[in-house]
Design an enzyme around this catalytic site. Structure first.
Site, PDB file in Angstrom:
ATOM      1  N   GLY C 164      38.456 129.324 -26.129  1.00 27.93           N
ATOM      2  CA  GLY C 164      39.709 129.523 -26.948  1.00 27.93           C
ATOM      3  C   GLY C 164      40.548 130.056 -25.905  1.00 27.93           C
ATOM      4  N   CYS C 165      42.247 130.314 -26.349  1.00 30.43           N
ATOM      5  CA  CYS C 165      42.187 130.548 -25.444  1.00 30.43           C
ATOM      6  C   CYS C 165      42.459 132.331 -25.790  1.00 30.43           C
ATOM      7  CB  CYS C 165      44.230 130.679 -25.841  1.00 30.43           C
ATOM      8  SG  CYS C 165      44.700 130.518 -27.116  1.00 30.43           S
ATOM      9  N   TYR C 166      42.683 132.944 -27.074  1.00 34.62           N
ATOM     10  CA  TYR C 166      42.710 134.322 -27.381  1.00 34.62           C
ATOM     11  C   TYR C 166      40.686 135.060 -26.993  1.00 34.62           C
ATOM     12  CZ  TYR C 166      47.037 134.152 -30.318  1.00 34.62           C
ATOM     13  OH  TYR C 166      48.306 134.357 -31.528  1.00 34.62           O
ATOM     14  N   THR C 168      39.930 134.330 -24.247  1.00 35.10           N
ATOM     15  CA  THR C 168      40.166 134.590 -23.113  1.00 35.10           C
ATOM     16  C   THR C 168      40.029 135.735 -22.833  1.00 35.10           C
ATOM     17  OG1 THR C 168      39.750 132.133 -22.288  1.00 35.10           O
ATOM     18  CG2 THR C 168      40.254 133.845 -20.640  1.00 35.10           C
ATOM     19  N   GLY C 169      41.396 136.090 -23.191  1.00 38.16           N
ATOM     20  CA  GLY C 169      41.884 137.290 -22.571  1.00 38.16           C
ATOM     21  C   GLY C 169      41.534 139.023 -23.597  1.00 38.16           C
TER      22      GLY C 169
END
Lengths: 384, 384, 384, 384
Positions: C164-166, C168-169
């Site tokens: 997922g995007c969140y 990852t960061g």
């Protein structure tokens, strides 16, 4: 210390809003809630009947509290009714208001064209439902029609065809030049950029944040429905007769901002108003003659609007920007001359949701009700 | 029709603004121009002395017209003075106002720390110039200090240390939990995002449009000067004693918007206020217990602020957003519980230039002047 | 002049994309069109079958020309298949790819949880359709799982559960601290802001321009589905054992920008990694000790990521900003210490559509295909 | 598997950039760093000499690493030199490059007017310093001058006067109509909106975020320096002779976006190219004749640009938008007809920093160096 004695008529005036949950509707809610002569609101919404306006717009919490009810209930409860509905839907409600004897202020296009049903139906694709209503209706651009609005209101309940957003900015920017005989034959171009609230509250791809952020694009090029309304207004103000009438091109653009319309208006000057710049095939920087003639035209604009409460002709050297009129009913105008001295360029800035919609509607209510024309519209535009 | 008889004291109160051309200054101009008790403004600006405010901010045209003069002239003409100056500059003007016997409302940090000069000088890098002035000064967060503000004002001319923007949002979001004993020992984190007006009017690379548009970034991580002000406020409200005092991390971010501060506040709950979620190494979706405990906390917040005119505890299910308080003096709060049930999360939204600066200053003026606390601050936030 | 001899395998590799017209899908189209090892694309779209991708996204005109066809056709034509579909829809296509013997790179959550079906079904509300597929699947965060990804790919066709995007960061920002034993027991908080493309291409009120422009607001507070994925990743990297596992609060916000996620991550330090700042109830400005310890931690981060092509640990003094990674596969990290010296604060910036979605998927394809890991991902982020 | 044998000339070509830290300069850094024929960069900066480009622009970290040195050092090290400097500063460097025998690609206005020093000095307020250099210079708009550029480059070292940003969009939008005899006598209006990067990197009030966000405004009305450059280009392409030459009004606007110029161009059609719409004083919706004639003109545009790699004539029904060309060297054009059938309206979109500056400079380098004209400029514009 002193004693002030005030005698006022307390009307307990109730304003009804049909279509209260749309963007123009809720802007009416905001403006009328702060209006000194309005004592209460009655709100109708088809989509949200039974819900409360402050649930749909939580920004209103603690300031406005009202349930959304049926149109009929609203009309029954109100002393004046505003309608912010799709075109071609509101005529029965206008009829009901006339029957009840209260004014109907319509933000759709239904009453903008008066008895010119041909133009309306050509551009909006439907006939009038109650053609007779136009006898009681007037186009509500106060700077054009104030005396007609007042006269009609004096004779009985009135229907206001509240102007379109683009026509408001485009008309106010051109009126002095047209009325005072500055504009000669030739093409008038209105190139305008609108904020995204102009597209309304319903989500659509064109107004989806990632699609319109950080981008500028024209739309409905050569075919926007506001074109005939602008031309009609120009015609009404035009002093120098033109066999074909004023020739207009109107091009709207979408710009990544919430509110505002910036219209750049190109008006061909009659010979006598042109700057005496020597003609030459080579382009040159603007000459001194330009500056002088610009001042003359600016004085002409300033004089024309000297008694208007909502039109500000900016000082020479200042240029209209939508940010300067945000949330206000002002129309800011700056006048410029092309370097050839033959074309007048006017920049016109309004807030599309205020002077371009809800604010102008309130201004019309003030006029027909005998209120101070600025009542409820005195907010100072913020600096940012 | 009826007759209303009003007897009022007409004071022809004049408000002076020092630093009138900065962003907080011109916001004061806007708010005070529409204030029912203020009859005139006197404006001072070092940078633009001799110019006119409406030339620098053309949005004011037709609404405000005032020349910018010297500080001394302003103090001489005014019944109350607001100062929006860099830190460490305004003390002589405060002294002058005390000498004249009029209140001084200071938007810098100079009077936020009272007799705790050590903290002020540690963080702002300069000592007090007129330390004795703190006997007449009070920290102007009405939701914390209203009675102290009133009491001090009753005893003579007062100096208001108007709170910082971040501390306002962060404090109001945590106060009920602190005051009612919900918060236990442990770290409090305030993670906040501010609009770019927070950086002031002077152009700088960090606030150059292409640098900050379409981007989010933290700044001054672990070192922002508003940290000690927030901690001090938390300490003042804290019910459950903590040997080290409240532990705080405050991280500001810059977000691509004009106005607003959204603070997300993480508060460790004492055992009795935690949701009884069974502990487990595996993460699970939020449980029913969360919902119940959230409602209890929400009721606690609602009760705490029930008489506050400018704090709105949003209905459960609604979440604070900066757009909802734009151009208003509201602080919107929404309360949430982490899925583990042990941490309270509060979202707090203010307009950094209104409740975070100029609006709160006006609120303080209202309090010390005996006006309705909401006078001049009644604007309904727009829906977009 | 010189002669260069290159021997290369020419595979004429075809990449298939299912869900090609969504935002992540079309970002895959863009990245794969410029990929040196991909010779052609096969695109599937349920909503636009029969249409052409360059009609739906005119930005692609002249660069990409492809008709949108059925999923089956795409799988049949492809050597690798990417799927950007809603959760719980793509398993049959994964099975089809396994049957054909080609890799399946899935951008939904379906394969992110491996054999932990309990967590998946608890948060996503549906069971696995083909549970056996997880034997061939691996969570595709290269900085965590590169060797496992390679090993699995070596053994046969593989399914990648693209992160997922969140997560990852959030994961990349915390990994060095977790892996090197800096993080002690206590709560980890991830406070993150995402651009609006994170909400996908379908118009919705929350992403309607006038609703989200000029505003910041949290959403799904305490309940976002990315929470268990972040915790799982933290657990996997955690060196210091914690009986309850890492405790996490994750709060996403919506910010008015197109792309990017800025995560601010608060990590409690074990004693030995804390700065030796003397404890004191009074807040003080950051001490020299903070600076020294920050450098140590920065060195730790720099060393951890020294061989990673897409993680940039910014020089001390520089702070992560989403604008700096726009349209790139980079994750930028800046490390900071709270003024008390006890909490590590990491700012992490990614482009949510690249490293947070399509770019990472391409990176995974590169890894399992034996390509240079940066192939097709070498674009330099623009400065504005 | 196959074997590919490539024999290539390896030139180890070094590109020098003077003014590398400005916005156009750093965009050159980005584009040239990814250029297949450029093996190294040499960067000069007066303001930041001795610093490193990746410190000033951290987005470049890990991709570009270069120290900023003196102009002389850059010229000595380079095989081609780009200059992005204020007007009237770069001529000595051009002379130095000619002396060394290497091309000089200038992004200022200094070489845009060739031997027409009168126009240059009238608009830019200074004379040529080295007038003789114009014998070696050519105006670098490839779609106008490709063969002249090539011819001059074949004869020795060449100076490219890289076009202005507005003139690029305005010229490409009008060229087919002018060259193919569609445009009759009368006024041409170019109404254009630019993103804020057009104002450069130096902070200034007009480009301060709170001043230009959420607002549209024209500037330099009737007096922008790009006016003579556009007229000159129109004259060069004009087929139908006009005694006074083409009459032009050009009005630039500032729009709240980072990149992009949208030009709306109004061109009066000669009789034979007008749609045969019956004239009438009453405005009517667009007629069928409009659609037919629009298609004819569209075919004319399509044919004109059929071999141009960077001009995309959009399919009928599609409208140019700046977002679609972001970060690319494309110019997108859409053609429209006014409802009266007498005026052609072209919408033209470019990225002001790419086709409007750095990208076009690289295109010119490709042309004079014999590279593929699209080398280094093949990026696909992203969809958002």
């Amino acid at each position: 210390m002193s004693i002030v004695l005030i005698i006022e008529e307390v009307d307990d005036m109730i304003a009804g809003i049909i279509g209260a949950t749309g963007y123009a509707g809720v802007e009416l809610v905001r403006l009328l809630s702060g209006h000194p002569e309005i004592k209460g609101l009655a709100l109708a919404s088809v989509s949200y009947e039974g819900d409360r306006i402050e649930h749909i717009y939580p920004n209103l919490l603690g300031k406005v509290s009202a349930s959304l009810t049926k149109v009929e209930t609203v009309i029954a409860a109100s002393d004046v009714v505003f309608a912010s509905l799709p075109h071609g839907v509101g005529e029965p409600y206008a009829q009901a208001c006339m029957d009840k004897g209260i004014p109907f202020i319509d933000l759709s296009a239904d009453f903008r064209f008066g008895d010119d049903e041909a133009t309306f139906s050509a551009w909006y694709g439907k006939p009038y439902q109650y053609p007779g209503l136009r006898r009681q209706s007037v186009y509500g651009l106060p700077e054009l029609n104030r005396s007609r609005i007042k006269a009609l209101a004096a004779s009985g309940p009135v229907i206001i065809g509240n102007p379109g957003c683009y026509p408001t900015g485009a008309s106010l920017g051109a009126f002095p030049a047209l009325a005072k005989g500055l504009v000669g034959p030739g093409l008038i171009i209105v190139d305008a950029a609108s904020g995204v609230t102009g597209g309304g509250r319903e989500p659509a791809r064109a107004f989806h944040y990632p699609e319109c952020a950080d981008s500028v694009s024209p739309y409905k090029v050569g075919s926007h429905r506001h074109t005939p309304e602008i031309i009609r207004n120009y015609q009404a103000m035009l002093k120098v007769e033109q066999p074909e009438g004023p020739q207009l091109i109107f091009t709207p653009h979408l710009a990544p901002m919430n509110r505002g319309i910036l219209s750049t208006i190109y008006l061909p000057l009659v010979d006598t108003w042109q700057a005496a710049v020597p003609r030459s095939p080579a382009p040159r920087p603007p000459a001194r003659e330009i500056e002088e003639k610009t001042r003359e035209i600016w004085e002409c604009y300033t004089e024309f609007y000297q008694d208007e409460p909502f039109v500000r002709v900016l000082p020479l050297g200042s240029i209209a920007a939508t940010s300067r009129v945000r949330q206000s009913n002002f129309c800011d105008l700056s006048v410029h001359l092309d370097q050839s001295g033959r074309t007048l360029i006017v920049a016109s800035a309004i807030d599309n949701m205020v002077k371009g919609a809800a604010g102008q509607a309130v201004q019309n209510m003030n006029i027909i009700s005998g209120f101070d024309e600025t009542a409820g519209l005195t907010a100072i535009p913020a600096s940012f």
